[in-house]
Design an enzyme around this catalytic site. Structure first.
Site, PDB file in Angstrom:
ATOM      1  N   SER A 168      -4.704  -5.459  -6.140  1.00 50.52           N
ATOM      2  CA  SER A 168      -4.034  -6.260  -7.167  1.00 50.52           C
ATOM      3  C   SER A 168      -5.025  -7.008  -8.045  1.00 50.52           C
ATOM      4  O   SER A 168      -4.896  -7.030  -9.268  1.00 50.52           O
ATOM      5  CB  SER A 168      -3.061  -7.253  -6.514  1.00 50.52           C
ATOM      6  OG  SER A 168      -1.972  -6.567  -5.942  1.00 50.52           O
ATOM      7  N   TYR A 170       3.621   0.241  -1.600  1.00 52.27           N
ATOM      8  CA  TYR A 170       2.985   1.346  -2.319  1.00 52.27           C
ATOM      9  C   TYR A 170       4.043   2.282  -2.899  1.00 52.27           C
ATOM     10  O   TYR A 170       5.205   2.274  -2.476  1.00 52.27           O
ATOM     11  CB  TYR A 170       2.050   2.130  -1.380  1.00 52.27           C
ATOM     12  CG  TYR A 170       0.899   1.323  -0.855  1.00 52.27           C
ATOM     13  CD1 TYR A 170      -0.294   1.224  -1.565  1.00 52.27           C
ATOM     14  CD2 TYR A 170       0.991   0.629   0.347  1.00 52.27           C
ATOM     15  CE1 TYR A 170      -1.360   0.470  -1.098  1.00 52.27           C
ATOM     16  CE2 TYR A 170      -0.059  -0.132   0.828  1.00 52.27           C
ATOM     17  CZ  TYR A 170      -1.232  -0.206   0.101  1.00 52.27           C
ATOM     18  OH  TYR A 170      -2.271  -0.953   0.572  1.00 52.27           O
ATOM     19  N   GLN A 218      -1.606 -11.332   0.314  1.00 53.62           N
ATOM     20  CA  GLN A 218      -1.840 -11.421  -1.129  1.00 53.62           C
ATOM     21  C   GLN A 218      -3.223 -11.968  -1.476  1.00 53.62           C
ATOM     22  O   GLN A 218      -3.843 -11.533  -2.438  1.00 53.62           O
ATOM     23  CB  GLN A 218      -0.756 -12.280  -1.776  1.00 53.62           C
ATOM     24  CG  GLN A 218       0.580 -11.557  -1.904  1.00 53.62           C
ATOM     25  CD  GLN A 218       1.649 -12.423  -2.554  1.00 53.62           C
ATOM     26  OE1 GLN A 218       1.470 -13.620  -2.720  1.00 53.62           O
ATOM     27  NE2 GLN A 218       2.766 -11.815  -2.914  1.00 53.62           N
ATOM     28  N   ARG A 229       0.806  -4.555   2.316  1.00 47.96           N
ATOM     29  CA  ARG A 229       1.020  -5.378   1.117  1.00 47.96           C
ATOM     30  C   ARG A 229       2.143  -6.375   1.379  1.00 47.96           C
ATOM     31  O   ARG A 229       3.255  -6.263   0.862  1.00 47.96           O
ATOM     32  CB  ARG A 229       1.283  -4.482  -0.092  1.00 47.96           C
ATOM     33  CG  ARG A 229       0.168  -3.459  -0.294  1.00 47.96           C
ATOM     34  CD  ARG A 229       0.187  -2.808  -1.636  1.00 47.96           C
ATOM     35  NE  ARG A 229      -0.563  -3.599  -2.600  1.00 47.96           N
ATOM     36  CZ  ARG A 229      -0.770  -3.215  -3.857  1.00 47.96           C
ATOM     37  NH1 ARG A 229      -0.296  -2.072  -4.280  1.00 47.96           N
ATOM     38  NH2 ARG A 229      -1.456  -3.973  -4.675  1.00 47.96           N
ATOM     39  N   ASP A 266      -5.709  -9.096  -1.357  1.00 47.95           N
ATOM     40  CA  ASP A 266      -5.265  -7.851  -2.002  1.00 47.95           C
ATOM     41  C   ASP A 266      -6.227  -7.449  -3.128  1.00 47.95           C
ATOM     42  O   ASP A 266      -6.027  -7.802  -4.292  1.00 47.95           O
ATOM     43  CB  ASP A 266      -3.847  -8.038  -2.525  1.00 47.95           C
ATOM     44  CG  ASP A 266      -3.224  -6.745  -3.034  1.00 47.95           C
ATOM     45  OD1 ASP A 266      -3.948  -5.733  -3.099  1.00 47.95           O
ATOM     46  OD2 ASP A 266      -2.034  -6.758  -3.373  1.00 47.95           O
TER      47      ASP A 266
END
Length: 367
Positions: free
Chosen positions: A128, A223, A122, A117, A125
Site C-alpha cells: 500500500s 487481494y 496496515q 491484509r 503494508d
C-alpha cells in the site's frame, strides 16, 4: 541483535532503511551495519548513516556478520548464506524455486508482500505505501506523455475540453490516481471488480463503472481474485465502451502469483484516438494489455503504452522512508524490548509473512 542493510541492484533507487530509521533501531540497542553506498540513490551518503549510529561495512562483511539482512529485492549472493534471517519483498509466488533454494540453505525468509491484509497489518503494508506513490506518479507520467491539457481551459483562442481518464482498479494505487487526476482537472471514470469500493471512488469525484456478478473477494485477504469467463466478457464490453472515449487509461490490475489479466485488447486500443496514453502498472507481471513491455514505452497505432511497475522508485526518498517505517513496524513483532529475536508463530502476521523456516517452505500459498 545485528541488522544489515544491503545495497539494492543498480536499477533500484530505494533502500530498506534511511538514517532516521537507523536512529530508532539503535535506541533499542540494535546494532546496524550498512553496506557502503546503500543509501546514495535515496540521497543519503555513508556519513549520514554513521551520524545516525550505523557502522559502514563492505557487502561481504554485512552478509557474514549481520543476524538479520534487509533487502527489498532478492539478491544473488544469498546463495553463500546459511542460518540468516532475510526480510524484503521477494514475490515468493513468482519466485518459488528461489524460495525452495533458500529453504534448503536453512534461511529464514520473511516477505512483506505476503502479510495478511488486516487492520493490524496496515502499518506494515509495503504494497500500500508503495502503491500510493505509484498511483500519484502514474498520473504525472500520463500528463507528461499526453499531447493535450488535463484541465478544461477557456481562452480567447477557443475552449479546451478536459482530459477523460479511465482508471482500471480502485486499490491504493487507483484511488491515489483518481485523487491526483481530479486535482489536475480531469474527468475520471473508474472500474473495479469490487462493488464495495464504489463509495470511495465517488467520494473522490469520479464515476464508478459497475459490472454485476463479480467473484467474491472477501476471503482473499484483501487481494484480487480471478473472475469467471462470463464476467470477464461483460467486463470487457463495459471497459471497451469507456476506453473508446478515454484520453488516458491507468491500469493497476494484478493477481498474486498469476500473470496480470488482459483488460485492454488490441481492438480496444485501436478504438482510442491517436495521442492517447496508457500507463500500465502491472507491467512486471505481463501487463494489462497484450503489447505492454516492462520499463518500456510502446507506440501502438498512435497510442503510447507506458509499462512501469516500479514507479515508487522514482521518488526514492519518500518511498524509502515509508518502506522503512513499514519494515520497522514488522521488526517490532519479531524483536523483543531487549533487542533479542522472538519469533512468535502464534502471531498471524509473523506466520503469514514467513516463507521459509527450519529448512522448509512454510507458507501454505507458496507450497
Amino acid at each position: 541483535m545485528t541488522i544489515g542493510v544491503l545495497k539494492e541492484p543498480s536499477e533500484e533507487t530505494r533502500v530498506s532503511f534511511l538514517p532516521e530509521t537507523v536512529i530508532a533501531l539503535t535506541k533499542k540497542g540494535i546494532t546496524v551495519y550498512v553496506e557502503s553506498g546503500a543509501g546514495e540513490k535515496a540521497f543519503h551518503n555513508d556519513e549520514d548513516y554513521v551520524k545516525a549510529g550505523a557502522t559502514i561495512k563492505s557487502r561481504e562483511e554485512v552478509l557474514q556478520s549481520a543476524d538479520i539482512l534487509v533487502a527489498i529485492h532478492p539478491f544473488a549472493d544469498a546463495v553463500k548464506l546459511t542460518s540468516k534471517i532475510l526480510i524484503g519483498v521477494y514475490q515468493p509466488l513468482f519466485n518459488v524455486p528461489l524460495m525452495q533454494q533458500w529453504a534448503k540453505q536453512g534461511l529464514t525468509t520473511f516477505s512483506l508482500d505476503m502479510l495478511p491484509r488486516t487492520t493490524r497489518a496496515q502499518s506494515m503494508d509495503v504494497l500500500s505505501s508503495q502503491a500510493n506513490i505509484a498511483g500519484y506518479k502514474a498520473v504525472l507520467l500520463a500528463a507528461n506523455s499526453y499531447s493535450r491539457y488535463f484541465p478544461m481551459f477557456m481562452t480567447a483562442a477557443g475552449s479546451i475540453a478536459p482530459a477523460k481518464v479511465l482508471i482500471l482498479g480502485a486499490g491504493v494505487a487507483g484511488l491515489q490516481a483518481i485523487a491526483t487526476a481530479r486535482r489536475l482537472g480531469a474527468v475520471v471514470e473508474v472500474f473495479d471488480t469490487r462493488p464495495a469500493v464504489k463509495e470511495e471512488v465517488m467520494s473522490l469525484g469520479a464515476k464508478f463503472i459497475e459490472v454485476e456478478g463479480a467473484a467474491d473477494a472477501s476471503k482473499a485477504g484483501g487481494y484480487a481474485v480471478e473472475q469467471s469467463a462470463d464476467y470477464q466478457q461483460r467486463q470487457q464490453q463495459r471497459i471497451a465502451e469507456s476506453i473508446a472515449k478515454a484520453d488516458i487509461v491507468i491500469t493497476t490490475a494484478q493477481i498474486p502469483g498469476k500473470k496480470a489479466p488482459i483488460l485492454i485488447t488490441e481492438e480496444m486500443m485501436q478504438a482510442m484516438r491517436k495521442g492517447s496514453v496508457i500507463i500500465d502498472l502491472a507491467a512486471a507481471t505481463g501487463g494489462n494489455t497484450p503489447v505492454t513491455k516492462n520499463n518500456q514505452t510502446v507506440l501502438y497505432k498512435g497510442v503510447h503504452i507506458v509499462g512501469d511497475s516500479n514507479l515508487a522508485a522514482t521518488m526514492p526518498s519518500d518511498a524509502s522512508k515509508l518502506y522503512g517505517k513499514n519494515l520497522l513496524n514488522f521488526l517490532q513483532l519479531i524483536i523483543d524490548k531487549e533487542g533479542n529475536l522472538n519469533l512468535n508463530w502464534n502471531d498471524d502476521l509473523v506466520k503469514g509473512g514467513c516463507i521459509t523456516f527450519n529448512g522448509e517452505v512454510t507458507n501454505e500459498r507458496v507450497k
